[in-house]
Design a protein around this motif. Sequence first.
Motif, mmCIF file in Angstrom:
data_model
loop_
_atom_site.group_PDB
_atom_site.id
_atom_site.type_symbol
_atom_site.label_atom_id
_atom_site.label_comp_id
_atom_site.label_asym_id
_atom_site.label_seq_id
_atom_site.Cartn_x
_atom_site.Cartn_y
_atom_site.Cartn_z
ATOM 1 N N LEU A 1 0.824 -1.210 0.000
ATOM 2 C CA LEU A 1 0.000 0.000 0.000
ATOM 3 C C LEU A 1 0.858 1.261 0.000
ATOM 4 C CD1 LEU A 1 -2.899 -1.004 2.384
ATOM 5 C CD2 LEU A 1 -3.067 -0.443 -0.020
ATOM 6 N N LYS A 2 1.972 1.227 0.716
ATOM 7 C CA LYS A 2 2.853 2.394 0.704
ATOM 8 C C LYS A 2 3.467 2.586 -0.679
ATOM 9 C CE LYS A 2 3.752 3.028 5.523
ATOM 10 N NZ LYS A 2 4.730 3.435 6.525
ATOM 11 N N GLY A 3 3.747 1.482 -1.369
ATOM 12 C CA GLY A 3 4.220 1.588 -2.756
ATOM 13 C C GLY A 3 3.153 2.178 -3.656
ATOM 14 N N GLU A 4 1.900 1.768 -3.437
ATOM 15 C CA GLU A 4 0.785 2.330 -4.211
ATOM 16 C C GLU A 4 0.636 3.829 -3.943
ATOM 17 O OE1 GLU A 4 -1.115 0.851 -6.459
ATOM 18 O OE2 GLU A 4 -0.219 -1.124 -6.185
ATOM 19 N N LEU A 5 0.790 4.233 -2.675
ATOM 20 C CA LEU A 5 0.731 5.658 -2.353
ATOM 21 C C LEU A 5 1.842 6.420 -3.073
ATOM 22 C CD1 LEU A 5 -0.126 5.676 1.446
ATOM 23 C CD2 LEU A 5 -1.371 6.853 -0.345
ATOM 24 N N PHE A 6 3.021 5.821 -3.135
ATOM 25 C CA PHE A 6 4.123 6.452 -3.841
ATOM 26 C C PHE A 6 3.783 6.619 -5.319
ATOM 27 C CE2 PHE A 6 8.132 6.011 -6.241
ATOM 28 C CZ PHE A 6 8.757 7.175 -5.813
ATOM 29 N N MET A 7 3.189 5.577 -5.914
ATOM 30 C CA MET A 7 2.801 5.662 -7.322
ATOM 31 C C MET A 7 1.749 6.756 -7.537
ATOM 32 S SD MET A 7 4.672 3.634 -9.004
ATOM 33 C CE MET A 7 3.837 3.676 -10.562
ATOM 34 N N LEU A 8 0.811 6.879 -6.599
ATOM 35 C CA LEU A 8 -0.199 7.943 -6.708
ATOM 36 C C LEU A 8 0.447 9.319 -6.638
ATOM 37 C CD1 LEU A 8 -3.274 6.770 -4.613
ATOM 38 C CD2 LEU A 8 -3.210 7.325 -7.029
ATOM 39 N N ARG A 9 1.425 9.473 -5.733
ATOM 40 C CA ARG A 9 2.116 10.758 -5.634
ATOM 41 C C ARG A 9 2.870 11.074 -6.926
ATOM 42 N NH1 ARG A 9 2.894 9.198 -0.154
ATOM 43 N NH2 ARG A 9 4.900 8.247 -0.666
ATOM 44 N N LEU A 10 3.457 10.043 -7.535
ATOM 45 C CA LEU A 10 4.133 10.258 -8.816
ATOM 46 C C LEU A 10 3.150 10.689 -9.890
ATOM 47 C CD1 LEU A 10 6.728 7.359 -9.093
ATOM 48 C CD2 LEU A 10 7.170 9.774 -8.744
ATOM 49 N N ARG B 1 -6.689 9.079 0.578
ATOM 50 C CA ARG B 1 -7.318 8.961 1.894
ATOM 51 C C ARG B 1 -7.632 7.498 2.213
ATOM 52 N NH1 ARG B 1 -13.165 11.164 3.655
ATOM 53 N NH2 ARG B 1 -12.874 10.999 5.886
ATOM 54 N N ARG B 2 -8.166 6.781 1.240
ATOM 55 C CA ARG B 2 -8.531 5.394 1.463
ATOM 56 C C ARG B 2 -7.313 4.550 1.823
ATOM 57 N NH1 ARG B 2 -8.556 0.656 -0.853
ATOM 58 N NH2 ARG B 2 -7.482 1.388 -2.702
ATOM 59 N N MET B 3 -6.224 4.732 1.075
ATOM 60 C CA MET B 3 -5.021 3.933 1.328
ATOM 61 C C MET B 3 -4.371 4.300 2.656
ATOM 62 S SD MET B 3 -3.104 3.472 -2.249
ATOM 63 C CE MET B 3 -3.965 2.920 -3.689
ATOM 64 N N LYS B 4 -4.318 5.592 2.961
ATOM 65 C CA LYS B 4 -3.738 6.008 4.233
ATOM 66 C C LYS B 4 -4.517 5.422 5.406
ATOM 67 C CE LYS B 4 -1.765 10.444 2.873
ATOM 68 N NZ LYS B 4 -1.871 11.897 3.041
ATOM 69 N N ALA C 1 -3.217 2.746 8.201
ATOM 70 C CA ALA C 1 -3.349 3.049 9.626
ATOM 71 C C ALA C 1 -4.105 1.937 10.352
ATOM 72 C CB ALA C 1 -4.065 4.383 9.814
ATOM 73 N N ARG C 2 -5.157 1.409 9.738
ATOM 74 C CA ARG C 2 -5.908 0.320 10.366
ATOM 75 C C ARG C 2 -5.036 -0.921 10.537
ATOM 76 N NH1 ARG C 2 -10.558 1.810 6.655
ATOM 77 N NH2 ARG C 2 -11.785 3.210 7.939
ATOM 78 N N MET C 3 -4.255 -1.229 9.497
ATOM 79 C CA MET C 3 -3.394 -2.409 9.569
ATOM 80 C C MET C 3 -2.331 -2.251 10.646
ATOM 81 S SD MET C 3 -2.894 -3.482 5.645
ATOM 82 C CE MET C 3 -4.261 -4.038 4.672
#
Length: 182
Positions: free
Chosen positions: A81-90, A104-107, A111-113
């Motif tokens: 998920l953190k990799g996906e967030l990085f891809m979204l930021r790119l 927001r959904r991924m963050k 956080a839940r995990m």
Amino acid sequence: MLSLSIATPGTAAIFRRGSASATSTSSSFHGVKIQHQVSARVSAISSPGKSSVVMMSKREAELKDIRSKTTEELQEEVVDLKGELFMLRLQKSARNEYKSNEFRRMKKLVARMLTVKREREGEEGIGKRLSRKLDRQWKKSIVPRPPPSLKKLQAEEAAEEAAEAAKSAQKNPPMIYLFFCC
């Protein structure tokens, strides 16, 4: 219905939620009194509807799914998920199309995990200080890898290239030259 009249700023009536006259509102601004009719739907809009109940059960189902995973699976999922967030930021920085609600959904999912992971550590008797130390060690041990969406994108591109190569081979079959020698 909208009506306009001149009034002094002190004489205008103020509409409050739950007041007796829910059918009309009025306000004043620099001596101009604006009055309009408010439908009964205002109370329906402000009251929580069925959607919040559906969201709650959806969240509970998601938490049940997260709690059913092992700690190692949770850690792998967090890395993905953190990799996906990085891809979204790119994508955002390159001004490509992206879904802004995914941030927001991924963050929240991360956080839940991590919360479930910390709850498990608490049940095992691991203190906050030791937990942070273990987290630092875990973060150092992470091997960088492309996120699943990038892997999927690369696989799709490879499939497209293979399809193009097959099409070009069909359009231009290889020439066979026969040489006769005497």
